[in-house]
Motif scaffolding. Structure first.
Motif, PDB file in Angstrom:
ATOM      1  N   UNK A  50      16.549  17.047  -8.260  1.00 43.59           N
ATOM      2  CA  UNK A  50      15.359  16.286  -7.917  1.00 43.59           C
ATOM      3  C   UNK A  50      14.145  17.198  -7.810  1.00 43.59           C
ATOM      4  N   UNK A  51      12.952  16.641  -8.092  1.00 41.31           N
ATOM      5  CA  UNK A  51      11.722  17.441  -8.077  1.00 41.31           C
ATOM      6  C   UNK A  51      10.563  16.623  -7.533  1.00 41.31           C
ATOM      7  N   UNK A  52       9.719  17.283  -6.723  1.00 52.48           N
ATOM      8  CA  UNK A  52       8.482  16.709  -6.149  1.00 52.48           C
ATOM      9  C   UNK A  52       8.748  15.626  -5.116  1.00 52.48           C
ATOM     10  N   UNK A  53       9.990  15.458  -4.690  1.00 52.45           N
ATOM     11  CA  UNK A  53      10.268  14.508  -3.623  1.00 52.45           C
ATOM     12  C   UNK A  53      10.098  15.155  -2.258  1.00 52.45           C
ATOM     13  N   UNK A  54      10.071  14.338  -1.224  1.00 47.69           N
ATOM     14  CA  UNK A  54      10.136  14.870   0.134  1.00 47.69           C
ATOM     15  C   UNK A  54      11.538  15.400   0.402  1.00 47.69           C
ATOM     16  N   UNK A  55      12.510  14.779  -0.256  1.00 48.81           N
ATOM     17  CA  UNK A  55      13.892  15.260  -0.257  1.00 48.81           C
ATOM     18  C   UNK A  55      14.342  15.358  -1.707  1.00 48.81           C
ATOM     19  N   UNK A 100       4.713  11.019  -9.485  1.00 55.46           N
ATOM     20  CA  UNK A 100       5.040  11.259  -8.078  1.00 55.46           C
ATOM     21  C   UNK A 100       6.308  12.077  -7.890  1.00 55.46           C
ATOM     22  N   UNK A 101       7.367  11.767  -8.633  1.00 60.13           N
ATOM     23  CA  UNK A 101       8.628  12.481  -8.473  1.00 60.13           C
ATOM     24  C   UNK A 101       9.506  12.250  -9.690  1.00 60.13           C
ATOM     25  N   UNK A 102      10.483  13.128  -9.866  1.00 60.28           N
ATOM     26  CA  UNK A 102      11.384  13.024 -11.009  1.00 60.28           C
ATOM     27  C   UNK A 102      12.718  13.667 -10.657  1.00 60.28           C
ATOM     28  N   UNK A 103      13.704  13.448 -11.514  1.00 62.29           N
ATOM     29  CA  UNK A 103      15.029  14.043 -11.315  1.00 62.29           C
ATOM     30  C   UNK A 103      15.675  14.255 -12.674  1.00 62.29           C
ATOM     31  N   UNK A 105      16.248  12.728 -18.031  1.00 60.80           N
ATOM     32  CA  UNK A 105      15.451  12.786 -16.799  1.00 60.80           C
ATOM     33  C   UNK A 105      14.869  11.419 -16.468  1.00 60.80           C
ATOM     34  N   UNK A 106      14.840  11.089 -15.191  1.00 59.34           N
ATOM     35  CA  UNK A 106      14.195   9.871 -14.695  1.00 59.34           C
ATOM     36  C   UNK A 106      12.966  10.256 -13.876  1.00 59.34           C
ATOM     37  N   UNK A 107      11.951   9.379 -13.875  1.00 58.79           N
ATOM     38  CA  UNK A 107      10.737   9.696 -13.118  1.00 58.79           C
ATOM     39  C   UNK A 107      10.012   8.420 -12.703  1.00 58.79           C
ATOM     40  N   UNK A 108       9.193   8.554 -11.647  1.00 58.62           N
ATOM     41  CA  UNK A 108       8.332   7.470 -11.182  1.00 58.62           C
ATOM     42  C   UNK A 108       6.901   7.971 -11.244  1.00 58.62           C
ATOM     43  N   UNK A 109       6.156   7.539 -12.286  1.00 60.90           N
ATOM     44  CA  UNK A 109       4.805   8.040 -12.485  1.00 60.90           C
ATOM     45  C   UNK A 109       4.800   9.560 -12.461  1.00 60.90           C
ATOM     46  N   UNK A 113       0.808  -1.228   0.000  1.00 62.39           N
ATOM     47  CA  UNK A 113       0.000   0.000   0.000  1.00 62.39           C
ATOM     48  C   UNK A 113       0.837   1.272   0.000  1.00 62.39           C
ATOM     49  N   UNK A 114       2.128   1.142   0.287  1.00 61.50           N
ATOM     50  CA  UNK A 114       2.985   2.323   0.418  1.00 61.50           C
ATOM     51  C   UNK A 114       4.335   2.021  -0.224  1.00 61.50           C
ATOM     52  N   UNK A 115       5.071   3.083  -0.562  1.00 61.50           N
ATOM     53  CA  UNK A 115       6.395   2.879  -1.154  1.00 61.50           C
ATOM     54  C   UNK A 115       7.307   4.063  -0.835  1.00 61.50           C
ATOM     55  N   UNK A 116       8.576   3.759  -0.675  1.00 62.41           N
ATOM     56  CA  UNK A 116       9.612   4.775  -0.568  1.00 62.41           C
ATOM     57  C   UNK A 116      10.416   4.704  -1.867  1.00 62.41           C
ATOM     58  N   UNK A 117      10.373   5.795  -2.637  1.00 66.06           N
ATOM     59  CA  UNK A 117      10.932   5.782  -3.989  1.00 66.06           C
ATOM     60  C   UNK A 117      12.160   6.699  -4.061  1.00 66.06           C
ATOM     61  N   UNK A 118      13.221   6.180  -4.642  1.00 63.90           N
ATOM     62  CA  UNK A 118      14.410   6.958  -4.973  1.00 63.90           C
ATOM     63  C   UNK A 118      14.516   6.989  -6.497  1.00 63.90           C
ATOM     64  N   UNK A 119      14.575   8.164  -7.084  1.00 66.52           N
ATOM     65  CA  UNK A 119      14.718   8.272  -8.531  1.00 66.52           C
ATOM     66  C   UNK A 119      15.875   9.220  -8.843  1.00 66.52           C
ATOM     67  N   UNK A 120      16.773   8.780  -9.732  1.00 63.45           N
ATOM     68  CA  UNK A 120      17.985   9.537 -10.037  1.00 63.45           C
ATOM     69  C   UNK A 120      18.122   9.737 -11.544  1.00 63.45           C
ATOM     70  N   UNK A 121      18.400  10.970 -11.948  1.00 62.76           N
ATOM     71  CA  UNK A 121      18.611  11.265 -13.350  1.00 62.76           C
ATOM     72  C   UNK A 121      19.969  10.775 -13.831  1.00 62.76           C
ATOM     73  N   UNK A 122      20.162  10.768 -15.143  1.00 62.27           N
ATOM     74  CA  UNK A 122      21.413  10.284 -15.733  1.00 62.27           C
ATOM     75  C   UNK A 122      22.513  11.337 -15.648  1.00 62.27           C
TER      76      UNK A 122
END
Length: 227
Positions: A158-163, A135-138, A129-133, A68-77
């Protein structure tokens, strides 16, 4: 109005399940009291890490049953390095870290940025750029620039993350220099021998050597899944 119910056991009148309260209700556990979960009940206590998915190329995330929940790390190239007479290394990809407690889809589109190409005669290319739906991108790191005085590629953001983390900036000098770091990895090597070290990984920037610019590392998405 307050009321108090004291029982040793609550069981459904029929079947094997029952509903406690209505949507929007809040149940308070007083200070010093605990709820013991001796079975497989969910929704009590801290989330439990159950599985991990890692994406090194673009694809579709599929949420496992019960998650039901996820912690996502997304990193650009990482950006590519430039290895002409004036040498400039690529910037590292940015990183966004996002805790998704609600709204995690059954599937999510995962985009992984491609590392920027290095150059032997001009500027290096920026990383993708990398992204997860939604929710967040970098963004990816910038390529090394050699027009006039050399300038190392800027770090991605990074963009739209909590960090939201900015990748390292690439170096620039008249001798070889290593590419910039990302959250996960160092950049590619620099070398005055003339070897093409396109060995940056996980968003690291491309290094530069004598006449050759290395490619930036591809991006990354890491998904920690919780029940």
């Amino acid at each position: 109005m307050t009321s108090e119910l004291k029982v040793d056991k609550i069981s459904p009148a029929s079947g094997t399940s029952f509903t406690l309260g209505d949507s929007g209700d809040t149940f308070t556990v007083p200070s010093g009291a605990t709820i013991a979960n001796s079975g497989t009940a969910t929704g009590f206590g801290d989330p439990t890490l159950t599985s991990v998915q890692v994406f090194t190329s673009s694809g579709t995330y599929t949420r496992p049953t019960g998650v039901t929940k996820a912690l996502v790390y997304v990193t650009g190239a990482g950006g590519g390095g430039s290895g002409s007479g004036n040498r400039a290394a690529g910037g590292g990809g940015g990183t966004a870290i996002k805790w998704i407690s609600t709204g995690l889809g059954a599937t999510e589109t995962v985009t992984i940025g491609t590392g920027g190409a290095g150059s032997s005669s001009g500027n290096g290319s920026g990383g993708g750029t990398s992204s997860f739906g939604s929710h967040c991108s970098a963004t990816g790191g910038g390529g090394g620039v050699v027009a006039g005085d050399p300038v190392g590629g800027a770090g991605g953001v990074g963009s739209s993350g909590d960090v939201n983390i900015t990748g390292g900036g690439g170096g620039a000098q008249h001798t070889a220099t290593a590419g910039a770091d990302s959250f996960w990895s160092g950049g590619g090597r620099g070398d005055d021998s003339g070897s093409d070290y396109s060995d940056a990984a996980n968003g690291g920037g491309g290094g530069v050597s004598l006449g050759l610019g290395g490619d930036g590392g591809n991006g990354l998405c890491w998904v920690l899944e919780y029940k």
